[in-house]
Design a protein around this motif. Structure first.
Motif, PDB file in Angstrom:
ATOM      1  N   LYS B 129      43.824 -30.062  53.543  1.00 18.52           N
ATOM      2  CA  LYS B 129      43.019 -29.537  54.829  1.00 18.52           C
ATOM      3  C   LYS B 129      44.025 -28.796  55.706  1.00 18.52           C
ATOM      4  O   LYS B 129      43.529 -28.278  56.805  1.00 18.52           O
ATOM      5  CB  LYS B 129      42.429 -30.457  55.507  1.00 18.52           C
ATOM      6  CG  LYS B 129      41.341 -31.364  54.667  1.00 18.52           C
ATOM      7  CD  LYS B 129      40.130 -30.428  54.112  1.00 18.52           C
ATOM      8  CE  LYS B 129      38.978 -30.471  54.965  1.00 18.52           C
ATOM      9  NZ  LYS B 129      37.803 -29.776  54.364  1.00 18.52           N
ATOM     10  N   GLU B 130      45.311 -28.604  55.604  1.00 22.01           N
ATOM     11  CA  GLU B 130      46.207 -27.885  56.407  1.00 22.01           C
ATOM     12  C   GLU B 130      45.791 -26.696  56.888  1.00 22.01           C
ATOM     13  O   GLU B 130      45.783 -26.174  58.035  1.00 22.01           O
ATOM     14  CB  GLU B 130      47.425 -27.809  55.923  1.00 22.01           C
ATOM     15  CG  GLU B 130      48.430 -28.886  55.501  1.00 22.01           C
ATOM     16  CD  GLU B 130      47.962 -29.513  54.208  1.00 22.01           C
ATOM     17  OE1 GLU B 130      47.404 -28.922  53.444  1.00 22.01           O
ATOM     18  OE2 GLU B 130      48.605 -30.850  53.782  1.00 22.01           O
ATOM     19  N   VAL B 131      45.038 -25.783  55.858  1.00 19.18           N
ATOM     20  CA  VAL B 131      44.685 -24.427  56.446  1.00 19.18           C
ATOM     21  C   VAL B 131      43.500 -24.409  57.253  1.00 19.18           C
ATOM     22  O   VAL B 131      43.319 -23.628  58.199  1.00 19.18           O
ATOM     23  CB  VAL B 131      43.917 -23.686  55.081  1.00 19.18           C
ATOM     24  CG1 VAL B 131      43.730 -22.264  55.355  1.00 19.18           C
ATOM     25  CG2 VAL B 131      45.210 -23.460  53.801  1.00 19.18           C
ATOM     26  N   ARG B 132      42.793 -25.849  57.501  1.00 14.82           N
ATOM     27  CA  ARG B 132      41.686 -25.829  58.303  1.00 14.82           C
ATOM     28  C   ARG B 132      41.847 -25.373  59.760  1.00 14.82           C
ATOM     29  O   ARG B 132      41.429 -25.095  60.524  1.00 14.82           O
ATOM     30  CB  ARG B 132      40.906 -26.986  58.003  1.00 14.82           C
ATOM     31  CG  ARG B 132      39.632 -27.268  58.844  1.00 14.82           C
ATOM     32  CD  ARG B 132      39.365 -28.648  58.829  1.00 14.82           C
ATOM     33  NE  ARG B 132      37.850 -28.802  58.948  1.00 14.82           N
ATOM     34  CZ  ARG B 132      37.301 -29.957  58.695  1.00 14.82           C
ATOM     35  NH1 ARG B 132      37.796 -30.981  58.523  1.00 14.82           N
ATOM     36  NH2 ARG B 132      35.935 -30.207  59.045  1.00 14.82           N
ATOM     37  N   SER B 133      43.332 -26.132  59.969  1.00 15.77           N
ATOM     38  CA  SER B 133      43.516 -26.112  61.326  1.00 15.77           C
ATOM     39  C   SER B 133      43.792 -24.628  62.049  1.00 15.77           C
ATOM     40  O   SER B 133      43.784 -24.191  63.141  1.00 15.77           O
ATOM     41  CB  SER B 133      44.742 -26.939  61.667  1.00 15.77           C
ATOM     42  OG  SER B 133      45.707 -26.659  60.808  1.00 15.77           O
ATOM     43  N   GLU B 134      44.212 -23.974  60.972  1.00 12.35           N
ATOM     44  CA  GLU B 134      44.535 -22.615  61.249  1.00 12.35           C
ATOM     45  C   GLU B 134      43.299 -21.681  61.868  1.00 12.35           C
ATOM     46  O   GLU B 134      43.485 -20.762  62.877  1.00 12.35           O
ATOM     47  CB  GLU B 134      44.778 -21.544  60.126  1.00 12.35           C
ATOM     48  CG  GLU B 134      46.362 -22.217  59.612  1.00 12.35           C
ATOM     49  CD  GLU B 134      46.604 -21.300  58.305  1.00 12.35           C
ATOM     50  OE1 GLU B 134      46.272 -20.272  57.952  1.00 12.35           O
ATOM     51  OE2 GLU B 134      47.575 -21.929  57.647  1.00 12.35           O
ATOM     52  N   PHE B 135      42.120 -21.884  61.622  1.00 11.66           N
ATOM     53  CA  PHE B 135      40.856 -21.559  62.220  1.00 11.66           C
ATOM     54  C   PHE B 135      40.899 -21.527  63.687  1.00 11.66           C
ATOM     55  O   PHE B 135      40.154 -20.783  64.284  1.00 11.66           O
ATOM     56  CB  PHE B 135      39.574 -22.082  61.573  1.00 11.66           C
ATOM     57  CG  PHE B 135      39.322 -21.585  60.219  1.00 11.66           C
ATOM     58  CD1 PHE B 135      38.696 -20.283  60.206  1.00 11.66           C
ATOM     59  CD2 PHE B 135      39.815 -22.202  59.116  1.00 11.66           C
ATOM     60  CE1 PHE B 135      38.348 -19.806  58.807  1.00 11.66           C
ATOM     61  CE2 PHE B 135      39.694 -21.582  57.738  1.00 11.66           C
ATOM     62  CZ  PHE B 135      38.759 -20.354  57.598  1.00 11.66           C
ATOM     63  N   SER B 136      41.479 -22.537  64.542  1.00  7.88           N
ATOM     64  CA  SER B 136      41.354 -22.932  65.567  1.00  7.88           C
ATOM     65  C   SER B 136      42.025 -22.045  66.596  1.00  7.88           C
ATOM     66  O   SER B 136      41.429 -21.533  67.540  1.00  7.88           O
ATOM     67  CB  SER B 136      41.689 -24.318  66.177  1.00  7.88           C
ATOM     68  OG  SER B 136      43.111 -24.385  65.856  1.00  7.88           O
TER      69      SER B 136
END
Lengths: 158, 566
Positions: B129-136
Motif C-alpha cells: 500500500k506504499e503508493v496509497r500515501s502518495e495521494f495525500s
C-alpha cells in the motif's frame, strides 16, 4: 540443557528427524516450567488445531527461536542456533512476528497465512502464521488459515 | 491488465461491477467526511479483463447510468458512496460490500478486514500500500498510482466473486443481506449533532478549576502514584497501586473519594477539553462521527472520530447536555426497555421470565422474589439489588465469585443465589448449556437473525462469551433493523431522516418540532415491526424522552423545558 547465560533451555518437541518443522518465538510460561517447547496450554491448543487439518504434531519437529524467556544477552546466539536447526527443512510453519522479521524480513500483519521467502532458508517452503501466545487471546481465523496452507503444502510434499 | 479511460457500457442485470475511488489531499481521520480533490474512479466489471478508469467528475453521471443494472461492489462502500455523492445523485440500492460481507460472516473469527487482509486471505497475495500515501500530497496521477487504483477495483471484484461463490448460500449471509447491508444508506443519510460550544467550554473551564481546587485541598498531585500512595499511607490506607479499581474499594474514605473526584474532573477536562472541540466541531457547529456498521465481533455498531458512544452518560451526564437540538427542533432519545432480558427470554423461552415481561414487571424484583422465594417482596426491599446483579449478570455468565464480589457477600451465599436462580429459571439454565455446547461443537453461536459469532474456545472467557454474544449480537441486529425501518418510513412519508446518534440500544434524533408527532408514531411503528420480526412473542418496548439536548431528563435543567414540550 543450561544456556550460557545460566538459564535452563526448553527442549525441542516431536520428531527430531522430521524435515517438517514448526518454529515459534519463545517458550511460554508452562513450557519453561516443563522444560519442553509447546507443552503448555497454548502448545497443546496448537497441536489440537494441527490435528484438525490432518497434521500430527508429533510427526513434526517443533522448536522455539529463543530457548528460554527473553534475555538480550543471548538472543543472537539463539537466533543462530535455531537457524541452523531450521536449515535443511523442507517445510516450515513460522509463527510470530519476531520469527518472521528475523528469518524472512517480513511483517506478520502483511504476510500471515501466506508463503514467505527467506534468504536464509532458500530451500524451504516457509508458511507465516500468528504467534502461539495469541492463540487464547485473538480470533482463531488467521492461525487456521496458516495451518490450512501448511497442511496443503505438506500434502504437496508427500 | 489494461486501463481504459472510458465509461464501461453494456452492463448486464446482476453483473458485478466494482468501484473504487481515490482522492487527493485527504486526511485519514476525516475519511468519513467528503473532502479532498477527486483523483479517479476505477471500475472492474465481472467477466472483463480490463479495468476502466475515469478522472473527470463530469463522467460520473454517465457512469452511474451505465452501471444501473449491475450489482455494485466495493470495499467499505460507505467511503466511496459518501465521497461520490458530492458529485452525483446516487439512489439507494442493494450493494455488495466486500468488507461488510466478511465482517458479517466472520465476526469473532478474524480481527482485521482491510482490503489487503481480504486479498491475502482470499487470493493469497500481498498488497503493498506504499503508493496509497502518495495521494495525500499529489495533484496528478503517476502511472504507478493509476495502476494501484485499478488494482484496488480488480481485487475487490475478485474477492466479491469468491464471496458470492463461497458464502452467498450460507446461512450466515443473511446477517449481511438482511441487516448490515441495509444500514449503508441510513448511515449515509445520518445528520451531524449540533454542539453548544459555549456551554461546553464553560463547563471544561469549571472542571479544570474544580480539579485544581480539590487537589489544592488534598495537597498532592493525584496523578502521581508515589504521592498518592504516600499520602494514603499516612491516612492509614496501604495500597499496592493507585488504579481506579483499587481506589474504589476504599471509596468510603473521604480522602480516596476526593482523589477519585479530582481525577474525574481532570480526565473530563483533558479528554473532552478544547482540543476535542477544535478537532471535531465543524464549521456548521456540528460533529459528524464515523459510524461503523459492524464495529464489534457481535455485530455491534461503533463510532470513531469522534467516538460518540464514549460520551459519559452516568458519571458526567452534563456532557450530553452539550449535544443540542437545532433551532426549532427537539432532541428525541429512544432507548429499548430491558432489551437484554427480553432477548434472553426470547432465546431461552423461559416461562417465568417471559411471563414477567408480559406482565410488565420489574424484572430485577421478579428475580429477587424467585431467589428469595418471597412473592410479596416490595420494590424498596434491599434484596432487589441481589436480583438486579443476578439478572443482569446472567447474560454475561456471572460466576459465584463475581456475584460475591459485586454484592460483597460470602461465596457460599452467592453460590446459593445463583443455584436458586437457575432452579427457578430453568429455561435460562438449559439455554446457557445449549449455547456453550453449540459454541464448543460448531465454533460459533448465532443470533436470532442468523448472524454467526465465532468463539475462540482456547480463550478463558469463551463460556461467558458464548452466552453473551447471541444477546449482545441480537441487540445489535435489533438496533440496526429498527434504524433501517425508521429510515424507510421517513422516505415513504417524505419526512426528514433525523437520526444523529446511535449508542447501542439508544437512538438520538434532532427533529423539527412540527414533525415530532409524526416521527414518534413512525418510530413506534418501526420499533414494533422490528420486535415482531426478530423477537416474535416478546412484548418489547422503548422508553422515549424529549428535550433540548441528548441528556433529556437525566439532567435537572432540562426537565422544565421538556415538560413544557410534552
Amino acid at each position: 540443557m543450561i544456556c550460557s547465560c545460566g538459564k535452563r533451555q526448553v527442549s525441542t518437541w516431536g520428531d527430531l528427524s522430521s524435515l517438517v518443522m514448526v518454529v515459534a518465538e519463545a517458550p511460554l510460561f508452562d513450557d519453561v516450567k516443563n522444560g519442553v517447547a509447546f507443552s503448555g496450554n497454548y502448545g497443546e491448543a496448537l497441536k489440537t488445531e494441527m490435528g484438525k487439518v490432518g497434521i500430527q504434531a508429533s510427526g513434526c519437529r517443533m522448536l522455539t527461536m529463543y530457548k528460554h524467556v527473553y534475555d538480550e544477552e543471548c538472543l543472537f546466539d539463539h537466533e543462530n542456533t535455531t537457524l541452523k536447526e531450521l536449515m535443511g527443512a523442507k517445510l516450515i510453519l513460522m509463527l510470530g512476528s519476531y520469527c518472521l522479521s528475523t528469518y524472512a524480513d517480513c511483517t506478520l500483519s502483511e504476510y500471515s497465512g501466506t508463503i514467505v521467502r527467506s534468504k536464509f532458508l532458500r530451500k524451504s517452503i516457509v508458511v507465516a502464521g500468528p504467534s502461539i501466545a495469541a492463540i487464547g487471546k485473538t480470533p482463531l481465523g488467521e492461525l487456521r488459515l496458516a495451518l490450512e496452507l501448511f497442511a496443503e503444502q505438506r500434502r504437496v510434499l508427500k | 491488465m489494461k486501463i481504459i479511460n472510458e465509461v464501461p457500457t453494456d452492463i448486464k442485470k446482476g453483473q458485478m461491477v466494482s468501484l473504487d475511488c481515490e482522492f487527493y489531499g485527504q486526511t485519514l481521520e476525516k475519511l468519513h467526511r467528503p473532502h479532498g480533490t477527486f483523483a479517479c474512479i476505477s471500475i472492474a466489471v465481472e467477466g472483463r479483463e480490463d479495468t476502466y478508469q475515469l478522472y473527470d467528475t463530469h463522467d460520473l453521471k454517465k457512469l452511474f447510468l451505465s452501471m444501473g443494472k449491475g450489482l455494485w461492489v466495493g470495499h467499505n462502500m460507505l467511503y466511496d458512496l459518501r465521497q461520490l455523492m458530492k458529485f452525483v445523485e446516487i439512489k439507494p440500492r442493494y450493494v455488495h460490500d466486500t468488507m461488510l460481507v466478511d465482517q458479517s460472516m466472520f465476526g469473532g473469527y478474524y480481527q482485521k478486514f482491510s482490503l489487503a487482509d481480504l486479498v491475502r486471505r482470499y487470493e493469497g497475495e500481498i498488497m503493498h500500500k506504499e503508493v496509497r500515501s502518495e495521494f495525500s500530497d499529489a495533484t496528478e496521477m503517476t502511472p504507478e498510482m493509476k495502476e494501484y487504483a485499478a488494482g484496488d477495483a480488480t481485487h475487490t471484484l475478485n474477492i466479491a466473486l469468491k464471496q458470492r461463490e463461497q458464502h452467498q448460500d450460507a446461512l450466515g449471509f443473511s446477517a449481511y443481506s438482511d441487516i448490515d447491508e441495509k444500514m449503508i444508506w441510513p448511515i449515509l443519510d445520518m445528520q451531524g449533532t449540533l454542539i453548544d460550544v459555549g456551554a461546553w467550554t464553560k463547563a471544561v473551564k469549571g472542571f479544570e478549576d474544580k480539579a485544581q481546587e480539590l487537589q489544592d485541598e488534598l495537597g498532592f498531585n493525584v496523578n502521581s502514584a508515589a504521592q498518592v500512595l504516600s499520602s494514603l499511607k499516612k491516612a492509614g490506607i496501604h495500597l499496592i497501586n493507585t488504579k481506579a479499581e483499587t481506589l474504589l474499594e476504599y471509596a468510603d474514605r473521604p480522602i480516596v473519594r476526593q482523589i477519585l473526584e479530582t481525577r474525574m474532573y481532570r480526565k473530563a477536562a483533558s479528554t473532552y477539553g478544547m482540543k476535542w472541540l477544535e478537532k471535531n466541531v465543524e464549521a456548521d457547529g456540528k460533529v459528524y462521527s464515523s459510524w461503523h456498521i459492524t464495529g464489534a465481533e457481535t455485530g455491534r455498531m461503533s463510532s470513531s472520530n469522534p467516538n460518540l458512544q464514549n460520551i459519559p452518560s452516568r458519571k458526567m451526564p452534563i456532557f450530553r447536555t452539550f449535544f443540542v437540538a437545532s433551532t426549532g427542533n427537539i432532541f428525541i432519545v429512544d432507548d429499548v426497555h430491558q432489551q437484554e432480558p427480553c432477548i434472553l427470554a426470547y432465546e431461552s423461552k423461559d416461562k417465568i421470565l417471559t411471563e414477567a415481561i408480559f406482565k410488565g414487571e420489574d424484572l430485577h424484583l421478579t428475580v429477587a422474589r424467585e431467589i428469595f422465594n418471597d412473592p410479596a417482596m416490595k420494590k424498596e426491599d434491599d434484596r432487589r439489588a441481589v436480583g438486579k446483579t443476578i439478572n443482569l449478570g446472567t447474560s454475561y455468565g456471572l460466576s459465584a465469585v463475581g456475584a460475591a464480589k459485586r454484592l460483597n457477600i460470602p461465596l457460599e451465599e452467592a453460590e446459593r443465589f445463583i443455584q436458586q436462580y437457575f432452579n427457578r429459571f430453568s429455561g435460562v439454565f438449559s439455554w446457557i448449556s445449549q449455547m456453550r455446547q453449540q459454541a464448543y461443537n460448531n465454533g460459533y453461536v448465532k443470533t436470532s437473525a442468523g448472524r454467526r459469532i465465532y468463539m475462540n474456545t482456547y480463550n478463558t472467557q469463551w463460556q461467558n462469551n458464548a452466552i453473551n454474544a447471541p444477546i449482545q449480537g441480537g441487540a445489535a441486529d435489533f438496533t440496526k433493523m429498527w434504524k433501517r425501518k425508521i429510515w424507510e418510513k421517513c422516505r415513504e412519508q417524505g419526512l426528514p431522516y433525523t437520526i444523529c446518534l446511535i449508542v447501542h440500544d439508544e437512538l438520538g434524533s434532532d427533529t423539527p418540532r412540527a414533525m415530532v408527532k409524526d416521527m414518534n408514531h413512525l418510530r413506534k411503528e418501526a420499533f414494533d415491526e422490528t420486535a415482531t420480526t426478530l423477537f416474535k412473542g416478546i412484548p418489547m418496548s422503548s422508553e422515549f424522552e424529549m428535550g433540548k439536548s441528548w441528556a433529556c431528563k437525566s439532567v435537572k435543567e432540562d426537565t422544565e423545558d421538556e415538560e413544557e414540550t410534552a
